[in-house]
Scaffold this motif. Sequence first.
Motif, mmCIF file in Angstrom:
data_model
loop_
_atom_site.group_PDB
_atom_site.id
_atom_site.type_symbol
_atom_site.label_atom_id
_atom_site.label_comp_id
_atom_site.label_asym_id
_atom_site.label_seq_id
_atom_site.Cartn_x
_atom_site.Cartn_y
_atom_site.Cartn_z
ATOM 1 N N TYR A 1 0.845 -1.195 0.000
ATOM 2 C CA TYR A 1 0.000 0.000 0.000
ATOM 3 C C TYR A 1 0.877 1.240 0.000
ATOM 4 O O TYR A 1 0.603 2.226 -0.674
ATOM 5 C CB TYR A 1 -0.898 0.002 1.237
ATOM 6 C CG TYR A 1 -1.758 1.234 1.364
ATOM 7 C CD1 TYR A 1 -3.039 1.255 0.831
ATOM 8 C CD2 TYR A 1 -1.291 2.374 2.023
ATOM 9 C CE1 TYR A 1 -3.836 2.393 0.936
ATOM 10 C CE2 TYR A 1 -2.085 3.511 2.131
ATOM 11 C CZ TYR A 1 -3.354 3.513 1.585
ATOM 12 O OH TYR A 1 -4.135 4.644 1.693
ATOM 13 N N ARG B 1 -3.610 18.069 2.265
ATOM 14 C CA ARG B 1 -4.162 18.052 0.913
ATOM 15 C C ARG B 1 -3.719 19.288 0.126
ATOM 16 O O ARG B 1 -3.341 19.187 -1.048
ATOM 17 C CB ARG B 1 -5.679 18.005 0.965
ATOM 18 C CG ARG B 1 -6.279 16.854 1.738
ATOM 19 C CD ARG B 1 -6.176 15.558 1.002
ATOM 20 N NE ARG B 1 -7.009 14.540 1.640
ATOM 21 C CZ ARG B 1 -6.810 13.242 1.538
ATOM 22 N NH1 ARG B 1 -5.794 12.785 0.820
ATOM 23 N NH2 ARG B 1 -7.607 12.378 2.141
ATOM 24 N N THR C 1 -2.223 10.953 -0.470
ATOM 25 C CA THR C 1 -2.675 9.946 0.494
ATOM 26 C C THR C 1 -2.380 10.451 1.898
ATOM 27 O O THR C 1 -1.253 10.852 2.193
ATOM 28 C CB THR C 1 -1.956 8.601 0.276
ATOM 29 O OG1 THR C 1 -2.223 8.129 -1.048
ATOM 30 C CG2 THR C 1 -2.430 7.570 1.282
ATOM 31 N N ALA D 1 -9.598 10.832 6.495
ATOM 32 C CA ALA D 1 -8.379 10.489 5.763
ATOM 33 C C ALA D 1 -8.611 9.257 4.900
ATOM 34 O O ALA D 1 -9.687 8.648 4.906
ATOM 35 C CB ALA D 1 -7.233 10.250 6.737
ATOM 36 N N ASP D 2 -7.572 8.869 4.168
ATOM 37 C CA ASP D 2 -7.678 7.729 3.261
ATOM 38 C C ASP D 2 -7.546 6.398 3.989
ATOM 39 O O ASP D 2 -8.144 5.401 3.581
ATOM 40 C CB ASP D 2 -6.584 7.824 2.188
ATOM 41 C CG ASP D 2 -6.690 9.101 1.395
ATOM 42 O OD1 ASP D 2 -7.664 9.235 0.633
ATOM 43 O OD2 ASP D 2 -5.821 9.978 1.549
ATOM 44 N N LEU D 3 -6.729 6.376 5.033
ATOM 45 C CA LEU D 3 -6.469 5.131 5.764
ATOM 46 C C LEU D 3 -6.350 5.461 7.241
ATOM 47 O O LEU D 3 -5.712 6.459 7.614
ATOM 48 C CB LEU D 3 -5.177 4.480 5.258
ATOM 49 C CG LEU D 3 -4.837 3.095 5.819
ATOM 50 C CD1 LEU D 3 -5.855 2.055 5.334
ATOM 51 C CD2 LEU D 3 -3.428 2.673 5.392
ATOM 52 N N GLN E 1 -10.153 0.796 4.238
ATOM 53 C CA GLN E 1 -9.981 2.054 4.953
ATOM 54 C C GLN E 1 -9.277 1.875 6.301
ATOM 55 O O GLN E 1 -8.928 2.859 6.947
ATOM 56 C CB GLN E 1 -11.347 2.713 5.170
ATOM 57 C CG GLN E 1 -11.276 4.205 5.455
ATOM 58 C CD GLN E 1 -12.623 4.876 5.351
ATOM 59 O OE1 GLN E 1 -13.613 4.254 4.965
ATOM 60 N NE2 GLN E 1 -12.681 6.132 5.714
#
Length: 221
Positions: free
Chosen positions: A29, A116, A122, A139-141, A169
């Motif tokens: 990832y 961002r 990411t 957030a993304d993760l 996620q």
Amino acid sequence: MTLLVPLYVHPAADPAAWQALVAAAPQLYGVVLNAADGPGTAPDPAFTAASRALREAGVRVLGYVDTAYGDRPLAAVTDDLDRYRAWYGVDGCFFDQVASGRRELRHCRRMVRSARERGAGTVVLNPGVHPAPGYARAADLLVTFEGHWTTYLRSFAAPSWTAKHPPEQFCHLVYGVPPALARLAGRTAVQRGAGVHCAVPGAGPNPWTQPPPLPAAGSAS
């Protein structure tokens, strides 16, 4: 099942570890780059080269930023982000020691927005526990577990709100995992709703000095 790998060792001290991650690119990832508990005070050519090699292999490189559970001023956090982008060309950021309460969520959202605005494709948040539900949308993760293998086996429990989000996620970071049980750790993460994980044998103050046992390209984890 994919791997998010925090690798907190200097590339000159263990070049083989970094080369192994380049070779394992399809399984990753991303990789967390931590030059000096942050970007450091000046560019480090070894980390610049390591970041370039990973990105050329198609791996996300995420700059490590300590948020001190919300106590670091936003200006200090954004300064770290700017240096990571300028010196190492990172694709995103890994916010560590993230607060987990509802009261701190607004500050966290401001950090994510600043990331961002600075080009972070990411954003990973690491409270290391299940935070208030709003963090999953920020957030993304989201890293909802960081700890020792024995704790992971005995004490992990996911709150009901996590079922509203896809496994991709969530991430579990587990250390102290015997190498022979690395595949079991990955299957356990899947069963517990995390589509991303990392399981390393290291322990102590910095267990992230080596990558996890890496599956061969094309094999299941």
